[in-house]
Design an enzyme around this catalytic site. Structure first.
Site, PDB file in Angstrom:
ATOM      1  N   ASP A  89       0.764  -1.243   0.000  1.00 46.37           N
ATOM      2  CA  ASP A  89       0.000   0.000   0.000  1.00 46.37           C
ATOM      3  C   ASP A  89       0.798   1.298   0.000  1.00 46.37           C
ATOM      4  O   ASP A  89       0.558   2.186  -0.804  1.00 46.37           O
ATOM      5  CB  ASP A  89      -0.949   0.006   1.203  1.00 46.37           C
ATOM      6  CG  ASP A  89      -2.040  -1.040   1.078  1.00 46.37           C
ATOM      7  OD1 ASP A  89      -1.793  -2.065   0.431  1.00 46.37           O
ATOM      8  OD2 ASP A  89      -3.126  -0.838   1.625  1.00 46.37           O
ATOM      9  N   SER A  94      -9.745   1.557   3.336  1.00 42.61           N
ATOM     10  CA  SER A  94      -8.940   0.534   2.685  1.00 42.61           C
ATOM     11  C   SER A  94      -9.415   0.374   1.251  1.00 42.61           C
ATOM     12  O   SER A  94     -10.579   0.653   0.925  1.00 42.61           O
ATOM     13  CB  SER A  94      -9.111  -0.797   3.428  1.00 42.61           C
ATOM     14  OG  SER A  94      -8.710  -1.873   2.632  1.00 42.61           O
TER      15      SER A  94
END
Length: 618
Positions: A123, A517
């Site tokens: 990420d 997310s």
């Protein structure tokens, strides 16, 4: 003609000491005229997307040296957002992006490296390295560790594809037996690689292809497939070629800032909207633009989101497709090919392996290109065997998915929706904008009005959701979770997953100055800017206020009068030092996080440092 940066530490009588140290690393006399190329790895045993990267650096290094360069490898940190999720560890995730960018700058500038190969995956690692690449502006190629294979589990005689989010949702669903949950938990993440849906990691790795900074397939070839090895080998050879073009032929077109122009940022955002990428990509694109010196803002994102259709739906928006299915349908080049046919892509932007993006699309789009090698490349399939070993299988699909009417990737005429996968909303509660992943929102709730349920931490909201205190029609407001207020802008995956597991996924909305997310779906609106800790109106919402959400008209509105809002603001300001702070939250903030919060901007600026504060101190 530019001079190799490394000459600073390898040439001249005064650098005898530095050369002695270089020799101690293995360099010989003949190496001192060669480009020194940093292999920026991110191997760690903490993160499934990075566990297999240990040998990748040396794989690239050998190719660099065979092509005439000198390779020197170092590692960055890498945080697993899924493991850090739901506790204080998530406070560190976004700040780690800037720490990674700084550490790459420190290493590359301290040792005068001439170029970089960035081996990223998850990420915050890809965006951190992207920010560093723009900051340093030396030749660079990105090559990711690749996506994880989708999980598979047999429930009631039916084989179901799943991922990390399924485990989270089922854990909170008390109708799911412990035995079934155990099966899902053990099957959701079967291999090394970044989580298998269009979550943040895969979204960012796909975007590097649109930026022109990585090779075709970077975002979609699964980590376990032998074809991914060729991406690492090609990257090692190609970076030496880019070095020669810049330092020996004075060709500045190979530099990151020459490649990542305003047009390239528009291409990347166009792809993001078309593929329904994670909302986090907005944050990282804005941050990268700041480092690149490109004037790319929320206004540009809003403009693009209004004109680009959603051409691809992947988990978490659907359980039918995962990243491996996008690859079978032609990968990112397949999506870019459809955008090109729709006249939505700038073909003239350069990249690291072709004259321009248009040439790359013509060569790699499976619909227009009938080259057997290209088609075989996009047939690379998951192996179906749990493993942490890269390149461990070479299975291929029998045929490609080139059905652009009903397949994984659609053409414009048959788009999943003519509205793109992301939208920017504006209103009195978010004057500088907020973001919603429309690809994950059921169209029946694109217009939604509800009562505010206000929480000043993610933990408090989760407690209320699991305690069945949230009902249909509520708008869950989670504030003081922005870059400053958290600090660190936590992801709200648990609240959204729990709303879904409680049967409220289509009955409630969630609004926050935090973020989500890439695995989030539902009416989840994040990045509200300015954030509460920075004086944003989300800090003035009161329990029971009516909030109106209108995605088609890009509007979000707190239904109180301007006068009432002004009175609330005045009352808040009257609190002095206690103003714009959570009233009843106990949270230990380390000095490292306090330092991040001190200079963090709101999400509409990418949550980057406020460099004006530094400039004022000069």
């Amino acid at each position: 003609m530019p001079q190799y940066r490394s000459h600073t530490s390898t040439h001249g009588r005064n650098m005898a000491g530095a050369r002695s140290l270089w020799r101690a690393t293995g360099m010989k006399d003949g190496d001192f005229g060669k480009p020194i190329i940093a292999v920026v790895n991110s191997f760690t045993q903490f993160v499934p997307g990075h566990v297999h990267l240990k040998d990748m650096g040396q794989l690239v290094a050998r190719e660099i040296e065979a092509a005439g360069g000198v390779a020197k490898e170092f590692n960055t940190i890498a945080i697993d957002d899924g493991i850090a999720m739901g506790h204080s560890g998530m406070l560190y995730s976004l700040p780690s992006r800037d720490l990674i960018a700084d550490s790459v700058e420190y290493m590359v500038n301290a040792h005068c490296a001439d170029a970089m190969v960035c081996i990223s995956n998850c990420d915050k690692i890809t965006p951190g390295m992207l920010m560093a690449a723009m900051r340093l502006n030396i030749p660079v190629i990105f090559v990711s560790g690749g996506p994880m294979e989708a999980g598979k589990v047999k429930i009631q005689g039916q084989v179901i594809h799943l991922d990390l989010i399924d485990a989270m949702v089922k854990a909170a669903d008390h109708s799911v037996s412990q035995a079934e949950l155990d099966d899902v938990e053990r099957s959701a993440c079967p291999t090394c690689g970044s989580c298998s849906g269009m979550f943040t990691a895969n979204s960012m790795n796909c975007l590097t292809e649109a930026f022109g900074l990585s090779l075709p397939g970077n975002g979609t070839v699964v980590a376990t497939h032998a074809d991914r090895k060729q991406l690492f080998l090609r990257a090692g050879r190609q970076i030496v070629e880019l070095c020669k073009r810049y330092y020996e032929q004075d060709d500045a077109s190979v530099l990151p800032r020459a490649i990542a122009t305003k047009a390239a940022f528009e291409n990347a955002m166009t792809l993001d909207v078309a593929m329904g990428g994670s909302t986090n990509t907005v944050l990282h694109i804005l941050a990268t633009a700041q480092e690149a010196g490109v004037d790319f803002t929320m206004a540009d994102i809003d403009r693009i989101s209004r004109s680009v259709p959603c051409l691809c739906k992947v988990a978490p928006m659907t359980d039918k497709y995962h990243i491996e299915d996008v690859h079978r349908a032609g990968g990112i080049m397949g999506i870019l090919g459809e955008l090109d046919r729709a006249g939505l892509i700038n073909r003239d932007v350069p990249n690291v392996y072709a004259k321009n993006l248009g040439e790359a699309i013509d060569r790699w789009d499976v619909v227009r290109q009938h080259d057997v090698k290209v088609h075989e490349f996009f047939k690379a399939a998951p192996g179906g065997v749990p493993t942490q070993v890269a390149f461990s299988q070479d299975r291929r699909f029998n045929e490609l998915d080139i059905d652009r009417t009903h397949g994984c990737i659609r053409n414009k005429a048959n788009a999943y929706s003519q509205e793109g996968g992301l939208a920017v909303l504006y209103g009195n509660i978010a004057l500088d904008g907020c973001i919603v992943k429309t690809a994950g929102v059921d169209e029946s709730i694109w217009k939604f009005t509800g009562k505010a349920r206000v929480f000043e931490s993610q933990d408090a909201a989760v407690e209320a959701i699991l305690g069945e205190k949230i009902v249909a029609g509520d708008v869950v407001v989670i504030r003081y979770e922005g870059p400053k207020g958290g600090p660190g802008m936590q992801e709200m995956l648990y609240p959204t997953s729990y709303l879904k597991s409680m049967g409220l996924g289509k009955e409630c909305a969630l609004l926050t100055d935090g973020r989500f997310s890439g695995g989030t779906s539902g009416l989840s609106i994040g990045h509200a800017s300015p954030e509460a800790a920075d004086g944003g109106a989300i800090g003035l919402v009161e329990e029971g206020d009516t909030i109106e959400i209108d995605i088609p008209n890009r509007r979000i509105h707190l239904a109180v009068t301007d006068g009432e809002l002004a009175q609330r603001r005045a009352a808040m300001e009257a609190k002095g030092e206690a103003a714009w702070q959570p009233v009843s939250r106990e949270r230990v903030i380390s000095p490292a996080l306090q330092a991040y919060a001190l200079m963090a901007t709101s999400a509409d600026k990418g949550a980057v440092r406020d460099v004006k504060q530094i400039q004022r101190r000069k």
